[in-house]
Scaffold this motif. Sequence first.
Motif, PDB file in Angstrom:
ATOM      1  N   GLN A  96      12.057 -35.581  60.804  1.00 44.41           N
ATOM      2  CA  GLN A  96      10.927 -35.905  59.917  1.00 44.41           C
ATOM      3  C   GLN A  96      11.217 -35.461  58.487  1.00 44.41           C
ATOM      4  O   GLN A  96      10.906 -36.163  57.522  1.00 44.41           O
ATOM      5  N   GLN A  97      11.835 -34.313  58.355  1.00 46.89           N
ATOM      6  CA  GLN A  97      12.204 -33.783  57.041  1.00 46.89           C
ATOM      7  C   GLN A  97      13.205 -34.702  56.338  1.00 46.89           C
ATOM      8  O   GLN A  97      13.039 -35.029  55.151  1.00 46.89           O
ATOM      9  N   LEU A  98      14.216 -35.160  57.050  1.00 45.11           N
ATOM     10  CA  LEU A  98      15.242 -36.014  56.461  1.00 45.11           C
ATOM     11  C   LEU A  98      14.691 -37.407  56.158  1.00 45.11           C
ATOM     12  O   LEU A  98      15.005 -38.006  55.118  1.00 45.11           O
ATOM     13  N   ALA A  99      13.872 -37.934  57.071  1.00 41.90           N
ATOM     14  CA  ALA A  99      13.273 -39.261  56.847  1.00 41.90           C
ATOM     15  C   ALA A  99      12.372 -39.248  55.619  1.00 41.90           C
ATOM     16  O   ALA A  99      12.344 -40.216  54.835  1.00 41.90           O
ATOM     17  N   ALA A 100      11.640 -38.161  55.398  1.00 41.49           N
ATOM     18  CA  ALA A 100      10.767 -38.057  54.232  1.00 41.49           C
ATOM     19  C   ALA A 100      11.554 -38.060  52.928  1.00 41.49           C
ATOM     20  O   ALA A 100      11.044 -38.470  51.882  1.00 41.49           O
ATOM     21  N   CYS A 101      12.812 -37.618  53.017  1.00 46.58           N
ATOM     22  CA  CYS A 101      13.680 -37.606  51.831  1.00 46.58           C
ATOM     23  C   CYS A 101      14.471 -38.904  51.681  1.00 46.58           C
ATOM     24  O   CYS A 101      15.251 -39.045  50.719  1.00 46.58           O
ATOM     25  N   GLY A 102      14.313 -39.825  52.631  1.00 41.98           N
ATOM     26  CA  GLY A 102      15.023 -41.089  52.571  1.00 41.98           C
ATOM     27  C   GLY A 102      16.504 -40.970  52.854  1.00 41.98           C
ATOM     28  O   GLY A 102      17.302 -41.809  52.407  1.00 41.98           O
ATOM     29  N   LEU A 103      16.906 -39.956  53.616  1.00 38.43           N
ATOM     30  CA  LEU A 103      18.326 -39.716  53.901  1.00 38.43           C
ATOM     31  C   LEU A 103      18.730 -40.362  55.223  1.00 38.43           C
ATOM     32  O   LEU A 103      17.979 -40.292  56.209  1.00 38.43           O
TER      33      LEU A 103
END
Length: 362
Positions: A96-103
Amino acid sequence: MIDQPVTWHDIERELETYVYPAQDQDVLIFGGGLQGINAAPELAKELSIVAFCDNDWQKQGTTISDLPCIAPSEISRFENPFILVSTIKYYRAVSQQLAACGLPFCTVDAYVTHKYFDCFFQVYQMLDERSRGIYAGMLLSRISGNQERIADLCEGQQYFALPQFRFCDIQEVFVDCGAYTGENVQTFLNNQVGIFQKIYAFEANPEALAAMRRRLAYEKDVWLFKEEQIVCERNFVSDKDGVRIPFHITQDNPTNSFIQENAGDVKWVEAVSLDRYFERRGEEIITFLKSDIEGAEWDMLHGAANIIRRSKPKAAISIYHSIYDFFRIPLYLKELVPEYRFAVRQHWNSCGETVLYAFLPE
């Protein structure tokens, strides 16, 4: 309960849902724990691994496996990054953290299973029906980072789950690599009602070794075997022999210890290969090999190739420390002993404690 076991088609479908790193991308391993440490050397042979990344501020700014460990906020300094997530326990939050950053990201296990898909399938085909369900179920859990179904795959009697591993010959020569405090040696003794030929127990942690010796002194009084029938050694079992290796004991869980020189409280231990060790002792045959040595199983097996070929022992080998071990260990054992048959069992309600059982047909 899960109505249907996971099939190989489920693995194929799951792998189709991910993107994977390209050769020209800067790849970061998210998670500086043992899973990431064990995977890093193999991943570095295939991809441009530039750093570890971790939410733990105590790891940020340190070096892990000769790579810098950075904070997630520093990922943006890489022009074309891809994140391989090594932690399964915290995968949901990290994803969720990485998806929120668009990574772009996937699990380490998804990448490796995708890259070596044919090798994994070869192992799957070598297994009996029950083991196929467990093997595929554990792969799916590791690939997806979803551990919810693992409880339904678990069973007890770790390292002794199959009858031929519990009901052994009275001339058994049992070798325990990663013996810790001797709990599995004790189980073996109970299964054998104290009747066996020899036990060799290897443990690198000096405190655990001392505890094991106390435990086995009691067992000797209970079962009345001779003291010389059990040999306890403070060694790290490897493909190397006679060299000193830095050994780190995890403070919050002393059962987790691993080889890393820059890991803080390091103790030094001498490595031995089983081939050289048993050659020096004049031991020609072993009959039961158990190993749980925090990701060093691959090296251990290469250092034991001759005695495995010669003895063809039944073997209970942990394969959960590295996703690479899910395919390379069974395929290597099959190369050493073509007659081997295999089973897989899961012994804990997480992605740990997956054991490969290798044995000769009766």
